[in-house]
Design a protein around this motif. Structure first.
Motif, PDB file in Angstrom:
ATOM      1  N   GLY A   1     -10.169 -16.813  18.647  1.00  0.00           N
ATOM      2  CA  GLY A   1      -8.889 -16.125  18.509  1.00  0.00           C
ATOM      3  C   GLY A   1      -8.979 -14.718  17.969  1.00  0.00           C
ATOM      4  O   GLY A   1      -7.988 -13.994  17.983  1.00  0.00           O
ATOM      5  N   LEU A   2     -10.146 -14.290  17.519  1.00  0.00           N
ATOM      6  CA  LEU A   2     -10.253 -12.983  16.873  1.00  0.00           C
ATOM      7  C   LEU A   2     -10.227 -11.847  17.889  1.00  0.00           C
ATOM      8  O   LEU A   2     -10.841 -11.925  18.947  1.00  0.00           O
ATOM      9  N   GLN A   3      -9.494 -10.782  17.529  1.00  0.00           N
ATOM     10  CA  GLN A   3      -9.482  -9.559  18.311  1.00  0.00           C
ATOM     11  C   GLN A   3      -9.660  -8.386  17.359  1.00  0.00           C
ATOM     12  O   GLN A   3      -9.481  -8.521  16.151  1.00  0.00           O
ATOM     13  N   ALA A   4     -10.026  -7.215  17.909  1.00  0.00           N
ATOM     14  CA  ALA A   4     -10.385  -6.076  17.055  1.00  0.00           C
ATOM     15  C   ALA A   4      -9.326  -4.992  17.063  1.00  0.00           C
ATOM     16  O   ALA A   4      -8.671  -4.741  18.065  1.00  0.00           O
ATOM     17  N   GLY A   5      -9.172  -4.316  15.931  1.00  0.00           N
ATOM     18  CA  GLY A   5      -8.287  -3.163  15.809  1.00  0.00           C
ATOM     19  C   GLY A   5      -7.992  -2.844  14.360  1.00  0.00           C
ATOM     20  O   GLY A   5      -8.033  -3.713  13.497  1.00  0.00           O
ATOM     21  N   GLY A   6      -7.734  -1.587  14.049  1.00  0.00           N
ATOM     22  CA  GLY A   6      -7.378  -1.217  12.682  1.00  0.00           C
ATOM     23  C   GLY A   6      -8.527  -0.574  11.942  1.00  0.00           C
ATOM     24  O   GLY A   6      -9.630  -0.448  12.440  1.00  0.00           O
ATOM     25  N   SER A   7      -8.253  -0.166  10.710  1.00  0.00           N
ATOM     26  CA  SER A   7      -9.275   0.447   9.865  1.00  0.00           C
ATOM     27  C   SER A   7     -10.122  -0.640   9.222  1.00  0.00           C
ATOM     28  O   SER A   7      -9.951  -1.823   9.521  1.00  0.00           O
ATOM     29  N   THR A   8     -11.042  -0.260   8.326  1.00  0.00           N
ATOM     30  CA  THR A   8     -12.038  -1.213   7.844  1.00  0.00           C
ATOM     31  C   THR A   8     -12.057  -1.280   6.324  1.00  0.00           C
ATOM     32  O   THR A   8     -12.731  -0.489   5.674  1.00  0.00           O
ATOM     33  N   ALA A   9     -11.327  -2.226   5.770  1.00  0.00           N
ATOM     34  CA  ALA A   9     -11.295  -2.421   4.317  1.00  0.00           C
ATOM     35  C   ALA A   9     -12.368  -3.438   3.932  1.00  0.00           C
ATOM     36  O   ALA A   9     -12.088  -4.577   3.580  1.00  0.00           O
ATOM     37  N   GLY A  10     -13.634  -3.004   4.000  1.00  0.00           N
ATOM     38  CA  GLY A  10     -14.743  -3.919   3.768  1.00  0.00           C
ATOM     39  C   GLY A  10     -14.757  -4.513   2.382  1.00  0.00           C
ATOM     40  O   GLY A  10     -15.055  -5.697   2.201  1.00  0.00           O
ATOM     41  N   SER A  11     -14.433  -3.717   1.363  1.00  0.00           N
ATOM     42  CA  SER A  11     -14.477  -4.227  -0.008  1.00  0.00           C
ATOM     43  C   SER A  11     -13.454  -5.328  -0.225  1.00  0.00           C
ATOM     44  O   SER A  11     -13.711  -6.302  -0.940  1.00  0.00           O
ATOM     45  N   GLN A  12     -12.269  -5.200   0.407  1.00  0.00           N
ATOM     46  CA  GLN A  12     -11.265  -6.266   0.307  1.00  0.00           C
ATOM     47  C   GLN A  12     -11.799  -7.561   0.907  1.00  0.00           C
ATOM     48  O   GLN A  12     -11.610  -8.645   0.356  1.00  0.00           O
ATOM     49  N   GLY A  13     -12.450  -7.435   2.057  1.00  0.00           N
ATOM     50  CA  GLY A  13     -13.000  -8.619   2.704  1.00  0.00           C
ATOM     51  C   GLY A  13     -14.075  -9.272   1.862  1.00  0.00           C
ATOM     52  O   GLY A  13     -14.119 -10.504   1.729  1.00  0.00           O
ATOM     53  N   ILE A  14     -14.955  -8.464   1.278  1.00  0.00           N
ATOM     54  CA  ILE A  14     -16.022  -9.008   0.434  1.00  0.00           C
ATOM     55  C   ILE A  14     -15.437  -9.738  -0.762  1.00  0.00           C
ATOM     56  O   ILE A  14     -15.868 -10.844  -1.106  1.00  0.00           O
ATOM     57  N   ASN A  15     -14.447  -9.136  -1.408  1.00  0.00           N
ATOM     58  CA  ASN A  15     -13.816  -9.776  -2.568  1.00  0.00           C
ATOM     59  C   ASN A  15     -13.213 -11.124  -2.197  1.00  0.00           C
ATOM     60  O   ASN A  15     -13.396 -12.124  -2.907  1.00  0.00           O
ATOM     61  N   LEU A  16     -12.483 -11.170  -1.076  1.00  0.00           N
ATOM     62  CA  LEU A  16     -11.841 -12.418  -0.670  1.00  0.00           C
ATOM     63  C   LEU A  16     -12.880 -13.454  -0.249  1.00  0.00           C
ATOM     64  O   LEU A  16     -12.732 -14.651  -0.544  1.00  0.00           O
ATOM     65  N   ALA A  17     -13.936 -13.031   0.426  1.00  0.00           N
ATOM     66  CA  ALA A  17     -14.978 -13.970   0.860  1.00  0.00           C
ATOM     67  C   ALA A  17     -15.652 -14.621  -0.344  1.00  0.00           C
ATOM     68  O   ALA A  17     -15.858 -15.839  -0.382  1.00  0.00           O
ATOM     69  N   TYR A  18     -16.024 -13.822  -1.322  1.00  0.00           N
ATOM     70  CA  TYR A  18     -16.665 -14.382  -2.515  1.00  0.00           C
ATOM     71  C   TYR A  18     -15.691 -15.239  -3.317  1.00  0.00           C
ATOM     72  O   TYR A  18     -16.074 -16.281  -3.870  1.00  0.00           O
ATOM     73  N   GLU A  19     -14.439 -14.822  -3.378  1.00  0.00           N
ATOM     74  CA  GLU A  19     -13.431 -15.635  -4.064  1.00  0.00           C
ATOM     75  C   GLU A  19     -13.315 -17.004  -3.399  1.00  0.00           C
ATOM     76  O   GLU A  19     -13.249 -18.036  -4.076  1.00  0.00           O
ATOM     77  N   THR A  20     -13.323 -17.019  -2.073  1.00  0.00           N
ATOM     78  CA  THR A  20     -13.245 -18.283  -1.334  1.00  0.00           C
ATOM     79  C   THR A  20     -14.484 -19.132  -1.578  1.00  0.00           C
ATOM     80  O   THR A  20     -14.398 -20.348  -1.801  1.00  0.00           O
ATOM     81  N   ALA A  21     -15.670 -18.502  -1.544  1.00  0.00           N
ATOM     82  CA  ALA A  21     -16.923 -19.239  -1.774  1.00  0.00           C
ATOM     83  C   ALA A  21     -16.958 -19.820  -3.183  1.00  0.00           C
ATOM     84  O   ALA A  21     -17.420 -20.955  -3.393  1.00  0.00           O
ATOM     85  N   GLU A  22     -16.470 -19.075  -4.161  1.00  0.00           N
ATOM     86  CA  GLU A  22     -16.491 -19.543  -5.551  1.00  0.00           C
ATOM     87  C   GLU A  22     -15.491 -20.683  -5.770  1.00  0.00           C
ATOM     88  O   GLU A  22     -15.768 -21.616  -6.530  1.00  0.00           O
ATOM     89  N   GLU A  23     -14.347 -20.616  -5.111  1.00  0.00           N
ATOM     90  CA  GLU A  23     -13.335 -21.675  -5.241  1.00  0.00           C
ATOM     91  C   GLU A  23     -13.866 -23.019  -4.758  1.00  0.00           C
ATOM     92  O   GLU A  23     -13.508 -24.067  -5.281  1.00  0.00           O
ATOM     93  N   HIS A  24     -14.714 -22.976  -3.746  1.00  0.00           N
ATOM     94  CA  HIS A  24     -15.212 -24.215  -3.126  1.00  0.00           C
ATOM     95  C   HIS A  24     -16.718 -24.378  -3.370  1.00  0.00           C
ATOM     96  O   HIS A  24     -17.410 -25.023  -2.572  1.00  0.00           O
ATOM     97  N   PHE A  25     -17.195 -23.789  -4.459  1.00  0.00           N
ATOM     98  CA  PHE A  25     -18.618 -23.806  -4.805  1.00  0.00           C
ATOM     99  C   PHE A  25     -19.133 -25.243  -4.909  1.00  0.00           C
ATOM    100  O   PHE A  25     -18.506 -26.107  -5.528  1.00  0.00           O
TER     101      PHE A  25
END
Length: 609
Positions: free
Chosen positions: A313-337
């Motif tokens: 379902g993924l499609q591409a477009g928009g700017s790139t807020a990489g730091s936001q993605g990294i923060n959310l990814a690690y937050e998700t990994a830590e929640e389900h550690f």
């Protein structure tokens, strides 16, 4: 007291009753198209919402409140609430900025997959539409590399560095050769070319997860010099013995990923990984473009079709807020550690971050903080033209991670299929090597490659200093070029003798060329263990692995215009590799020979027929 309490209850009820639901829709002022993913915020209460797939929204507010409407690529609007219905038209800021003869291209980014609860993003928000001007210039970025020079043992007997299991330079080089592109010198990390190939090292026989092997022969580009090959072999852990995995796919779906060798290839690559998942493994998917969102909450590896549907379902477009993605990814990994499990974030991107903290130094600070969570990292690079190798390498190096560049589905199958365990499961972290050369036998030495992995000698025993990780079955190979004592060389410059310190070689170790020490930590450990290996001065007959790896090292030096290649030609490099392909079951060595034959340096006539 009772009167005061009653008054407070009445005041609370009255205050709550004043807020009503304000609803409406948001459209583009020029095209009258609905806009989705618009952030609507109430300045008074700080409450926010997003428009759904039909451009509609609803939010609690009262008359007189100010609602702010924002969307990446559009001019923000602030409107005072007067009625219960508020329809808003927004003007595209990016259209105003488009000049000359550039075409506008409308792109979309999927911010939700299957109908699931999505943290940070409205579950009904399907796409963000924005104007985007394609960038046709080449803005690829590589960290500057200065080749290691020769060091004289009399003054510098110790050499210390961190291991590197990454192989991204090789597949990136292959992509550029196949595309007929010039290869920038700094795109070539010689150690990553060498480590792309498998060599025959024995599995560890002790309880330690790493075994070491060494070979001392002649340097094929300079017969007066010696070449020391060091091989580390990581223990192969069967897939069924890898602990349950908590994996978070962090996928870049920004506009820069909208080309066939980026997001479409990425989707196919991740499906290879999904096929390796077991029922006890859980996968979450986080995406980021102008914002970050959780597309798929933790889902069992048994639900492969659900995971694949979210990826499709993924499609591409928009700017790139990489730091936001990294923060959310690690937050998700830590929640389900998973305690004693395999916890890892897998980021897939071209590295072209442009929103929020995105400089290399800023990304380093961010990922150094995140690695304290005990979550490991795998970085997968994609694409060309705007590829940011330096940023992805920074993430991998500083985040207890590894890094691969995916140029084809063949490479995806290798990294995420054949070498799944090595890519996804760490057996040892902070692996460091320190060599002490015998001044009675070695005049000078240089480490080939690993320029951005050098450590201070005092870092070797300092367990707070970060170093490289090894995964299941990983092999690491390093070369040292050695100038024996008594050999005259232009590479050995004259230095005044020491006044206060005299180096007197010990006669007790006249047969030992070098002592190699290496340290590692358990994946969840904080204290390192040291192992020691000595190398005899006796030269051995070079085998096919030694000779082929030497040819790869020479090719790396050739592409980097290294002065240490000593005039060796492209024909000589190809001949050495061709003669030492050995068994080559997967055909990678033969492919390497073909790549060398087909590459013509822009500066010279060096093509081999």
């Amino acid at each position: 007291m009772r009167i005061v309490l009653m008054f407070l209850m009445l005041w609370s009820a009255w205050g709550t009753a004043q807020y009503t639901t304000i609803s409406g829709s948001v459209t583009d002022i020029e095209s009258n198209k609905v806009l989705v993913g618009v952030l609507v915020s109430n300045h008074f209460t700080k409450v926010t919402t997003l428009t759904d797939k039909n451009g509609k929204y609803s939010i609690k507010a009262e008359k007189g409140n100010i609602l702010r409407f924002t969307l990446n690529g559009y001019a923000s609007r602030e409107i005072v609430v007067k009625n219960n219905t508020l329809n808003v038209a927004m003007e595209s800021a990016s259209i105003i900025q488009v000049v000359e003869d550039a075409e506008e291209v409308e792109e979309k980014v999927i911010l939700s997959g299957p109908p699931r609860l999505i943290r940070g993003i409205n579950p009904n928000a399907i796409a963000v539409t924005r104007a985007w001007r394609p960038n046709t210039s080449n803005t690829e970025d590589y960290a500057k590399i200065k080749d290691n020079g020769f060091l004289q043992v009399q003054y510098k007997p110790l050499s210390t560095f961190s291991i590197d299991v990454d192989k991204a330079s090789y597949s990136n080089m292959r992509r550029m050769i196949n595309n007929g592109s010039k290869i920038p010198k700094d795109a070539i990390k010689v150690e990553e070319l060498i480590n792309y190939f498998n060599y025959d090292y024995d599995q560890p026989k002790s309880k330690d997860p790493i075994a070491i092997a060494t070979t001392l022969g002649k340097a094929p580009w300079n017969e007066k010099h010696q070449l020391l090959k060091i091989g580390l072999q990581g223990k192969e852990v069967p897939l069924e013995d890898i602990p349950a995995s908590n994996l978070v796919f962090l996928i870049d779906v920004s506009g820069s990923m909208n080309s066939p060798n980026k997001l479409p290839l990425l989707k196919s690559a991740f499906k290879v990984l999904v096929e390796k998942l077991r029922p006890e493994d859980n996968v979450s998917i986080v995406v980021y473009a102008g914002a970050a969102g959780l597309v798929l909450p933790p889902t069992s590896g048994a639900e492969k079709q659900t995971i694949i549907a979210a990826i499709d379902g993924l499609q591409a477009g928009g700017s790139t807020a990489g730091s936001q993605g990294i923060n959310l990814a690690y937050e998700t990994a830590e929640e389900h550690f998973i305690k004693n499990g395999n916890n890892r974030v897998i980021i897939a991107t071209d590295g072209d971050f442009n929103v929020g903290p995105y400089k290399d130094s800023e990304m380093e600070d961010l990922i150094v903080e995140k690695r304290k969570s005990g979550v490991f990292l795998s970085c997968l690079g994609f694409g060309m033209g705007n590829y940011k190798d330096s940023k992805i390498e920074t993430l991998a190096d500083k985040g207890n991670g590894n890094y691969a560049y995916i140029d084809t589905m063949q490479e995806a199958q290798r990294v995420l299929g054949t070498e799944f365990g090595g890519t996804m499961y760490t057996i040892a972290k902070d692996v460091k090597l320190q060599l002490e050369f015998n001044p009675s036998l070695v005049q000078a030495y240089r480490l080939i490659g690993y320029e951005n992995r050098l450590l201070n000698d005092e870092d070797f025993k300092d367990d707070t200093k970060d170093a490289g990780e090894m995964g299941s079955g990983h092999r690491v190979t390093a070369f040292y070029e050695i100038i024996p004592t008594g050999v005259k060389s232009d590479y050995v410059k004259s230095i005044d003798s020491l006044k206060y310190t005299k180096v007197q070689p010990s006669s007790n170790f006249r047969n030992e060329l070098v002592t190699i020490k290496f340290r590692y930590k358990q994946p969840d450990g904080d204290k390192s263990k040291e192992l020691v290996h000595t190398v005899s001065k006796k030269l051995v007959k070079e085998d096919s692995d030694f000779n082929f790896a030497s040819a790869v090292a020479m090719w790396g030096m050739y592409l980097r215009d290294s002065k240490y290649l000593n005039g060796a030609t492209k024909e000589q490099i190809i001949a050495l590799a061709e003669q030492n392909k050995a068994e080559d079951k997967q055909g990678y060595r033969a492919e390497f020979v073909r790549l060398m034959r087909s590459y013509l340096k822009p500066s010279g006539n060096d093509k081999v027929d």
